[in-house]
Scaffold this motif. Structure first.
Motif, PDB file in Angstrom:
ATOM      1  N   LEU A   1       0.690  -1.028   0.144  1.00  0.00           N
ATOM      2  CA  LEU A   1       0.151   0.023  -0.072  1.00  0.00           C
ATOM      3  C   LEU A   1       0.875   1.264  -0.067  1.00  0.00           C
ATOM      4  O   LEU A   1       1.824   1.607   0.876  1.00  0.00           O
ATOM      5  N   PRO A   2       0.584   2.240  -1.168  1.00  0.00           N
ATOM      6  CA  PRO A   2       1.597   3.593  -0.836  1.00  0.00           C
ATOM      7  C   PRO A   2       1.364   4.221   0.108  1.00  0.00           C
ATOM      8  O   PRO A   2      -0.240   4.436   0.355  1.00  0.00           O
ATOM      9  N   THR A   3       2.216   4.517   1.122  1.00  0.00           N
ATOM     10  CA  THR A   3       1.507   5.074   2.388  1.00  0.00           C
ATOM     11  C   THR A   3       2.617   6.270   2.620  1.00  0.00           C
ATOM     12  O   THR A   3       3.761   6.117   2.350  1.00  0.00           O
ATOM     13  N   ALA A   4       2.094   7.284   3.153  1.00  0.00           N
ATOM     14  CA  ALA A   4       3.062   8.374   3.749  1.00  0.00           C
ATOM     15  C   ALA A   4       2.727   8.412   5.099  1.00  0.00           C
ATOM     16  O   ALA A   4       1.647   8.272   5.753  1.00  0.00           O
ATOM     17  N   VAL A   5       3.811   8.490   6.110  1.00  0.00           N
ATOM     18  CA  VAL A   5       3.840   8.435   7.451  1.00  0.00           C
ATOM     19  C   VAL A   5       4.756   9.853   7.975  1.00  0.00           C
ATOM     20  O   VAL A   5       5.856   9.928   7.513  1.00  0.00           O
ATOM     21  N   ALA A   6       3.973  10.412   8.852  1.00  0.00           N
ATOM     22  CA  ALA A   6       4.723  11.283   9.493  1.00  0.00           C
ATOM     23  C   ALA A   6       4.474  11.151  11.145  1.00  0.00           C
ATOM     24  O   ALA A   6       3.327  11.090  11.659  1.00  0.00           O
ATOM     25  N   LEU A   7       5.534  11.262  11.944  1.00  0.00           N
ATOM     26  CA  LEU A   7       5.411  11.071  13.275  1.00  0.00           C
ATOM     27  C   LEU A   7       6.414  12.121  13.838  1.00  0.00           C
ATOM     28  O   LEU A   7       7.542  12.416  13.660  1.00  0.00           O
ATOM     29  N   GLY A   8       5.933  12.840  14.937  1.00  0.00           N
ATOM     30  CA  GLY A   8       6.710  13.923  15.570  1.00  0.00           C
ATOM     31  C   GLY A   8       6.400  13.912  17.227  1.00  0.00           C
ATOM     32  O   GLY A   8       5.107  13.851  17.429  1.00  0.00           O
TER      33      GLY A   8
ATOM     34  N   VAL B   1      -0.996   8.967   9.295  1.00  0.00           N
ATOM     35  CA  VAL B   1      -0.647   7.705   8.057  1.00  0.00           C
ATOM     36  C   VAL B   1      -1.525   8.010   6.915  1.00  0.00           C
ATOM     37  O   VAL B   1      -2.980   7.973   7.297  1.00  0.00           O
ATOM     38  N   LEU B   2      -1.259   8.207   5.743  1.00  0.00           N
ATOM     39  CA  LEU B   2      -2.115   8.424   4.598  1.00  0.00           C
ATOM     40  C   LEU B   2      -1.780   7.420   3.769  1.00  0.00           C
ATOM     41  O   LEU B   2      -0.674   7.009   3.288  1.00  0.00           O
ATOM     42  N   GLN B   3      -3.019   6.784   3.201  1.00  0.00           N
ATOM     43  CA  GLN B   3      -2.804   5.690   2.389  1.00  0.00           C
ATOM     44  C   GLN B   3      -3.687   5.643   1.137  1.00  0.00           C
ATOM     45  O   GLN B   3      -4.766   6.264   1.145  1.00  0.00           O
ATOM     46  N   LEU B   4      -2.867   5.581  -0.091  1.00  0.00           N
ATOM     47  CA  LEU B   4      -3.782   5.566  -1.093  1.00  0.00           C
ATOM     48  C   LEU B   4      -4.371   4.090  -1.376  1.00  0.00           C
ATOM     49  O   LEU B   4      -3.643   3.028  -1.450  1.00  0.00           O
ATOM     50  N   LEU B   5      -5.630   4.069  -1.634  1.00  0.00           N
ATOM     51  CA  LEU B   5      -6.161   2.729  -1.817  1.00  0.00           C
ATOM     52  C   LEU B   5      -6.501   2.446  -3.044  1.00  0.00           C
ATOM     53  O   LEU B   5      -6.088   3.275  -4.160  1.00  0.00           O
ATOM     54  N   PRO B   6      -6.958   1.020  -3.416  1.00  0.00           N
ATOM     55  CA  PRO B   6      -6.880   0.607  -4.827  1.00  0.00           C
ATOM     56  C   PRO B   6      -7.693   1.420  -5.793  1.00  0.00           C
ATOM     57  O   PRO B   6      -7.375   1.479  -6.994  1.00  0.00           O
ATOM     58  N   GLY B   7      -8.548   2.443  -5.336  1.00  0.00           N
ATOM     59  CA  GLY B   7      -9.025   3.134  -6.525  1.00  0.00           C
ATOM     60  C   GLY B   7      -8.384   4.546  -6.766  1.00  0.00           C
ATOM     61  O   GLY B   7      -9.009   5.284  -7.568  1.00  0.00           O
ATOM     62  N   ALA B   8      -7.078   4.634  -6.431  1.00  0.00           N
ATOM     63  CA  ALA B   8      -6.661   6.105  -6.475  1.00  0.00           C
ATOM     64  C   ALA B   8      -6.065   5.981  -7.796  1.00  0.00           C
ATOM     65  O   ALA B   8      -5.604   5.098  -8.419  1.00  0.00           O
ATOM     66  N   MET B   9      -6.269   7.363  -8.160  1.00  0.00           N
ATOM     67  CA  MET B   9      -5.457   7.479  -9.828  1.00  0.00           C
ATOM     68  C   MET B   9      -4.222   8.091  -9.897  1.00  0.00           C
ATOM     69  O   MET B   9      -3.760   8.709  -8.694  1.00  0.00           O
TER      70      MET B   9
END
Ligand SMILES: [Zn+2]
Length: 293
Positions: A155-162, A178-186
């Motif tokens: 799963l293409p994911t962006a993670v930021a923690l501080g 945590v931000l995730q691109l789900l299978p419907g993402a273009m």
């Protein structure tokens, strides 16, 4: 102010974001374990990450454990959350302190090290827990978790923690997303989101300036219609008890228990997560020995 976790999805189902303010629970961890500034940042990032992962569990009885074992001076970092957003954690060496890194930040990567693994253990109430493992990227936690998502879950994911630690060692602000691109993402969603993620320079700065997890979500998903669901109030809470400690002692087996009674004549069990101490007299150990037989 209480900690707070929001879960959001774009109306088209392409992107999901979980964002959280974990200032209070990181503060509680600092006090329980007497964490140094570096250890506070390291455990705080792990606690924030596992809070979000706990928020993604399907059932409230499920649990997720995040372990970082990078061979650095902090030793092991362990953080656990259940599906009710009750979170706990510990590090092997809570007092470890390192000089600031070349960016002038607390050296979490130096403390954790990068010669080892990140492990995610999901207990979903099945016979065996689900275990996923990846090599550490840099021990800074967020990048390691991003790599885990890309590798183990595709799963293409962006993670930021501080975690922002104050001069008196209290945690001034802590949180992440945590931000995730789900299978419907273009393709266009990917471009948009990459820019939005890059535009957020610091989650803790946002929280420290009075911004809420919703503000992080709306900044990340600007231009999308957003639906919120299931928001939660995470807390640092240990679920240890005398009963559980009894069971742990019984589980070491008759022989070991007998040895403990003969050699020590007592036992003192300290919970890693909350530092509660459970004392056992010889008589109490003998009672347990009966159950072990
Ligand atoms: Zn405990």
């Amino acid at each position: 102010m209480a900690d707070y976790m929001v879960k959001a999805i774009t109306s088209d189902g392409a992107i999901r974001v979980v964002a959280v303010d974990t200032t209070e629970l990181c503060n509680k961890a600092q006090k329980i374990h007497n964490l140094s500034a570096t250890a506070s940042a390291a455990l705080g990032r792990a606690l924030t990450a596992v809070t979000i992962m706990g928020g993604m569990l399907k059932s409230s009885d499920d649990a997720v454990t995040l372990q970082l074992n990078g061979g650095g001076p902090i030793g092991r970092v362990v953080a656990v959350s259940n599906g009710r957003a009750q979170v706990k954690g510990y590090v092997s060496n809570p007092l470890i302190e390192l000089p600031l890194n070349e960016k002038g930040k607390l050296d979490v990567g130096g403390a954790i090290g990068k010669n080892g693994m990140l492990s995610i253990i999901r207990d979903l109430g099945l016979k065996e827990p689900y275990v996923g493992q990846v090599p550490l990227v840099n021990g800074e936690v967020a990048e390691d978790l991003t790599y885990y998502y890309a590798n183990s879950e595709q799963l293409p994911t962006a993670v930021a923690l501080g975690v922002l630690v104050d001069v008196d060692y209290s945690v001034r602000a802590a949180g992440g997303f945590v931000l995730q691109l789900l299978p419907g993402a273009m393709e266009e969603d990917i471009d948009k989101v990459e820019k939005a993620v890059a535009a957020i320079s610091s989650v803790t700065e946002m929280l420290d300036n009075g911004k809420k997890p919703e503000d992080i979500v709306s900044q990340l998903l600007e231009g999308y219609e957003i639906e919120y669901f299931d928001n939660e109030l995470p807390v640092y809470q240990c679920d240890c008890s005398r009963e559980r400690t009894d069971k742990a002692l019984i589980s070491i087996g008759e022989k070991e228990l007998q040895k403990l009674i003969e050699e020590d004549g007592k036992a003192e069990i300290t919970c890693h997560f909350c530092d509660n101490v459970y004392n056992y007299t010889k008589e109490q150990l003998e009672e347990l020995l009966k159950s072990a037989r």
